[in-house]
Design an enzyme around this catalytic site. Structure first.
Site, PDB file in Angstrom:
ATOM      1  N   ASP A 187       0.106  -1.228  -0.137  1.00 40.89           N
ATOM      2  CA  ASP A 187       0.185  -0.104  -0.110  1.00 40.89           C
ATOM      3  C   ASP A 187       0.694   1.818   0.380  1.00 40.89           C
ATOM      4  O   ASP A 187       1.989   1.255  -0.059  1.00 40.89           O
ATOM      5  CB  ASP A 187      -1.580  -0.179   1.020  1.00 40.89           C
ATOM      6  CG  ASP A 187      -0.500  -0.249   2.685  1.00 40.89           C
ATOM      7  OD1 ASP A 187       1.063  -0.530   2.173  1.00 40.89           O
ATOM      8  OD2 ASP A 187      -1.260  -1.419   3.477  1.00 40.89           O
ATOM      9  N   ASP A 211      -7.899  -2.780  13.891  1.00 38.71           N
ATOM     10  CA  ASP A 211      -9.018  -3.009  13.430  1.00 38.71           C
ATOM     11  C   ASP A 211      -9.269  -4.505  12.600  1.00 38.71           C
ATOM     12  O   ASP A 211     -10.416  -4.285  12.029  1.00 38.71           O
ATOM     13  CB  ASP A 211     -10.028  -2.059  12.966  1.00 38.71           C
ATOM     14  CG  ASP A 211      -9.202  -1.562  11.710  1.00 38.71           C
ATOM     15  OD1 ASP A 211      -8.136  -2.163  11.338  1.00 38.71           O
ATOM     16  OD2 ASP A 211      -9.699  -0.334  11.198  1.00 38.71           O
ATOM     17  N   HIS A 263      -7.430  -5.172   9.830  1.00 34.96           N
ATOM     18  CA  HIS A 263      -6.725  -5.013   8.853  1.00 34.96           C
ATOM     19  C   HIS A 263      -5.988  -5.517   8.321  1.00 34.96           C
ATOM     20  O   HIS A 263      -4.884  -5.789   8.661  1.00 34.96           O
ATOM     21  CB  HIS A 263      -6.929  -3.404   8.130  1.00 34.96           C
ATOM     22  CG  HIS A 263      -5.832  -2.591   8.594  1.00 34.96           C
ATOM     23  ND1 HIS A 263      -6.003  -1.318   9.127  1.00 34.96           N
ATOM     24  CD2 HIS A 263      -4.923  -2.811   8.843  1.00 34.96           C
ATOM     25  CE1 HIS A 263      -5.182  -0.798   9.573  1.00 34.96           C
ATOM     26  NE2 HIS A 263      -4.234  -1.998   9.258  1.00 34.96           N
ATOM     27  N   GLU A 314      -9.625  -1.849   5.240  1.00 32.52           N
ATOM     28  CA  GLU A 314     -10.666  -1.455   6.608  1.00 32.52           C
ATOM     29  C   GLU A 314     -11.942  -2.957   7.075  1.00 32.52           C
ATOM     30  O   GLU A 314     -12.343  -2.908   5.858  1.00 32.52           O
ATOM     31  CB  GLU A 314     -11.280   0.028   6.840  1.00 32.52           C
ATOM     32  CG  GLU A 314      -9.137   0.616   7.277  1.00 32.52           C
ATOM     33  CD  GLU A 314      -8.681   0.491   7.574  1.00 32.52           C
ATOM     34  OE1 GLU A 314      -9.106  -0.484   9.031  1.00 32.52           O
ATOM     35  OE2 GLU A 314      -8.294   2.156   7.742  1.00 32.52           O
TER      36      GLU A 314
HETATM   37  C1  F6R Z   1       1.343  -1.814   6.098  1.00 34.11           C
HETATM   38  C2  F6R Z   1      -0.008  -2.099   6.141  1.00 34.11           C
HETATM   39  C3  F6R Z   1      -0.969  -2.108   7.157  1.00 34.11           C
HETATM   40  C4  F6R Z   1       0.174  -2.455   8.670  1.00 34.11           C
HETATM   41  C5  F6R Z   1      -0.467  -2.186   9.977  1.00 34.11           C
HETATM   42  C6  F6R Z   1       0.335  -2.692  11.358  1.00 34.11           C
HETATM   43  O1  F6R Z   1       2.151  -1.219   5.249  1.00 34.11           O
HETATM   44  O2  F6R Z   1      -0.023  -2.738   5.064  1.00 34.11           O
HETATM   45  O3  F6R Z   1      -1.855  -3.183   7.209  1.00 34.11           O
HETATM   46  O4  F6R Z   1       0.635  -3.693   8.390  1.00 34.11           O
HETATM   47  O5  F6R Z   1      -1.440  -1.423   9.495  1.00 34.11           O
HETATM   48  O6  F6R Z   1       0.666  -1.380  11.905  1.00 34.11           O
HETATM   49  P1  F6R Z   1       2.231  -1.864  12.268  1.00 34.11           P
HETATM   50  O7  F6R Z   1       2.808  -2.913  12.497  1.00 34.11           O
HETATM   51  O8  F6R Z   1       2.281  -0.122  12.268  1.00 34.11           O
HETATM   52  O9  F6R Z   1       1.116  -1.858  13.538  1.00 34.11           O
END
Ligand code: F6R
Length: 261
Positions: A67, A136, A138, A143
């Protein structure tokens, strides 16, 4: 789903790195799917260490990131482009022409999303995808409520995700509200996935993803449909799991992924 539980976040990240390393050693021209965020940092440090020791060659590897924020270009320190070069690509011998991230500044974002999907197919598909998980539930920026058949597209970030990611910005107002993200359907087509989660704040999302019902309200739960997922957790992220003993028992019969060939 294979579930590996390590005592600490650092140990979980090392295990994830060893699984990636084993993939690259076995198949030097692997296509890797990569993630950003706080969780994979220690995993990337281990990959860099193995590369510096001469045990890991990324010259033939191709990568696709999950992303990117809309509106942030590679020059922006908060962009995921910048993150990947600062925390991994600059420290290993991957060919910059083989790294791919969604273009958050494309003039035609919809066309760029379609082109991203085509470039994954043209590369032969993703052999091993590294995933984090949001509080959440994701995966990538899919989301709650995202279609479980979704493809790379524009997605609005939930308030929870904006708040969680505000720690990487000066304040929450600076967190972009839109992102380009691979879809759940895109992720389900990868050959293997690692779901890496550390910390108590991920425990509820992990419990729902691994043992809860399949639901678009926790898009990581869609990984239950994927034939080859390894969840690599630290003890804190595993605290909501009810079948801990059976995962530990199953692991006692499996080869240790930390042992590199
Ligand atoms: C980032 C991504 C997100 C993160 C998720 C957890 O490329 O795809 O899904 O993996 O938001 O983020 P952290 O590791 O910062 O808790």
């Amino acid at each position: 789903m294979r579930v590996i539980i390590r005592p600490t976040a650092e140990a979980a990240c090392v295990t994830a790195a060893r699984i990636i390393a084993e993939q690259v050693i076995r198949q030097p021209a692997s296509v890797l799917g990569l993630a950003t965020g706080g969780t994979p940092l220690a995993c990337y440090r281990e990959l860099i260490r193995l590369h510096r020791e001469g045990r890991l060659d990324f010259a033939a590897v191709t990568s696709f990131n999950l992303d990117e924020y809309v509106g942030l270009g590679p020059e922006n320190p908060q962009s995921y482009h910048h993150f990947m070069f600062a925390n991994l690509f600059r420290h290993i011998n991957i060919d910059p022409n083989r790294v791919h991230l969604p273009d958050g500044k494309a003039a035609d974002l919809r066309a760029a999303c379609e082109a991203y999907e085509r470039s994954i197919v043209a590369a032969g598909g993703i052999d091993l995808q590294l995933l984090g998980i949001g509080t959440d539930g994701h995966i990538a920026f899919n989301e709650p409520g995202s279609s479980l058949a979704s493809r790379t597209r524009l997605k609005t970030l939930c308030r929870q995700t904006v708040e969680d990611n505000a720690r990487f910005f000066d304040d929450a107002d600076q967190v972009p509200r839109l992102a380009v993200t691979m879809g759940v359907g895109t992720i389900l087509e990868t050959r293997r996935c690692i779901l890496l989660a550390t910390g108590e704040n991920k425990a509820a999302a992990i419990g729902a993803a691994i043992e809860g019902p399949l639901t678009s309200q926790n898009t990581a739960s869609a990984l239950q449909l994927h034939p080859e997922v390894i969840a690599v957790l630290d003890q804190a992220a595993a605290t909501s799991l009810r079948r801990l003993e059976s995962y530990q028992n199953a692991e006692s019969y499996m080869p240790d992924p930390d042992e590199l060939t």
